[in-house]
Design an enzyme around this catalytic site. Structure first.
Site, short mmCIF file in Angstrom:
data_model
loop_
_atom_site.label_atom_id
_atom_site.label_comp_id
_atom_site.label_asym_id
_atom_site.label_seq_id
_atom_site.Cartn_x
_atom_site.Cartn_y
_atom_site.Cartn_z
CB SER A 197 -0.99 0.10 1.27
OG SER A 197 -1.96 -0.83 0.96
CE LYS A 213 -4.31 2.02 -0.71
NZ LYS A 213 -3.88 0.91 0.10
CB SER A 228 -4.12 1.68 4.21
OG SER A 228 -3.42 1.31 2.92
#
Length: 398
Positions: free
Chosen positions: A79, A82, A139
């Site tokens: 993640s 991102k 997230s």
């Protein structure tokens, strides 16, 4: 007396032509300014024994790398992907393409995202700001995808923009396949610790992100859905301001952690740790090492006097010095000295922002960097007839 004035009128053009020739020669000879030199950013050969596949520590204001461990290997980022998703969203906001109050409608594709999420339903609407908060704090994969579709029309188009932006930033070991880092089916969704630090540095230029990433707990859906930060350092590490965590079975545990103390902002990237606690311990150790050994020297010289302009409609131009920042080892800032390098004059035309000189900084006699001295106004070149008129008027008014 009458004869004297007539003679002066005839002689003045010759004086002007001589002056203009001199100005042209001076302009072609250069104004004496020196181009600034780049700052050395090589990390020292130190082994901190961090339990991870790769790591890097970067000072945010200068981009100087203070520590690296296998920093260029392309690895799954989970993640932490991102960071780039958020960067493109924040740039779209800054460019006026979208607004924080815009309402985003969730597509079936966005709602189908697995992993960490805020459980968006198809057709559900949420503001850009709440979706950004959900991505930064919790997230949320579904919110990341919905934002991408809102900015670019489709996730595929957004991913192309992600890879284009990565290339623009000089991220040499990066290839994105999606907006959120889910890698069950991804084949070449990879980046490196150095590349993550580069895009993190770009993202935190948008100060709004740090407002969100430093939040420990918040809510969306009018207080009905809670958000808890996936980055425990925000709560337990002094000075931590963010930024993004990630974990999958392929990637292990990763983080891009930002922290600020005593005016110095650090970006710490850890990739491929075996557990969340190990990742957080590695990030803590690396940040502690950075704050213990380095500081940032910043300086802007006092107000500078204008310098002369030859052949311009004004005789002087206002100037200013750009701020200088340099990462120093603790205890060496007092050894830094500076010298102002300026020509006696510059030749017109002068543009606002033109570099006319520099300030050179040294430590123990060795140059460590420089900052430009720039013109603060535009000075056009004086015309032949205007100069003739001025000189004639001055003579006749005696």
């Amino acid at each position: 007396m009458k004869f004297t004035k007539i003679a002066a009128i005839l002689i003045i053009p010759l004086i002007i032509i001589s002056g203009l020739c001199f100005s042209i020669f001076a302009a072609e000879s250069g104004d004496g300014s020196v181009s600034p030199e780049s700052i050395v950013t090589d990390a020292p050969a130190v082994d901190l024994g961090l339990e991870c596949k790769s790591a890097i520590l970067m000072e945010a204001s200068t981009g100087r790398v203070l520590y690296e461990q296998n920093a260029d290997e392309a690895l799954p980022p989970a993640s932490v992907t991102k960071v780039m998703t958020l960067l493109l969203v924040m740039e779209a906001i800054e460019d006026g393409k979208i607004g924080l109050d815009d309402m985003v409608s969730t597509s079936a594709h966005a709602a189908s995202m697995g992993g960490s999420q805020i459980y968006l339903e198809e057709g559900e609407q949420m503001s850009v700001e709440d979706m950004v908060k959900s991505v930064v704090i919790s997230s949320a994969n579904d919110a990341a995808c919905a934002l991408a579709e809102y900015v670019s029309g489709s996730e595929e188009a957004f991913v192309k923009a992600m890879n284009k932006r990565a290339a623009e930033l000089g991220m040499k070991n990066t290839s994105f396949e999606n907006t959120n880092g889910l890698d069950d089916t991804a084949e070449r969704h990879l980046t490196s610790a150095r590349d993550i630090a580069i895009m993190s540095r770009e993202l935190i230029k948008h100060k709004k992100i740090l407002e969100y990433s430093s939040i420990w707990m918040d809510t969306v859906r009018n207080g009905l859905f809670g958000l808890t930060n996936t980055n425990r350092l925000v709560r337990f590490y002094r000075g931590c301001t963010g930024l993004k965590t990630g974990s999958t079975s392929k990637a292990g545990f990763c983080i891009s952690a930002t922290a600020e103390r005593d005016g110095m902002s650090l970006i710490c990237v850890i990739m491929g740790s075996p557990s969340r606690d190990t990742r957080n311990s590695a990030a803590t150790a690396l940040l502690d090492w950075g704050f213990a050994n380095y500081g940032v020297y910043t300086h802007t010289p006092e107000e500078l006097s204008p310098i002369k302009v030859t052949g311009g409609i004004k005789d002087e131009v206002r100037i200013e010095c750009e701020p200088f920042s340099h990462v120093t080892e603790k205890g060496t800032a007092s050894k830094i000295k500076y010298k102002i390098e300026l020509p006696e004059s510059v030749a017109a035309p002068v543009k606002d922002g033109d570099v006319v000189g520099r300030v050179v900084y040294t430590c123990d006699g060795s140059e460590i960097g420089s900052s430009d001295i720039i013109a603060c106004e535009e000075i056009s070149k004086i015309s032949f007839f205007e100069l003739w008129y001025r000189m004639l008027a001055k003579f006749l008014l005696r």
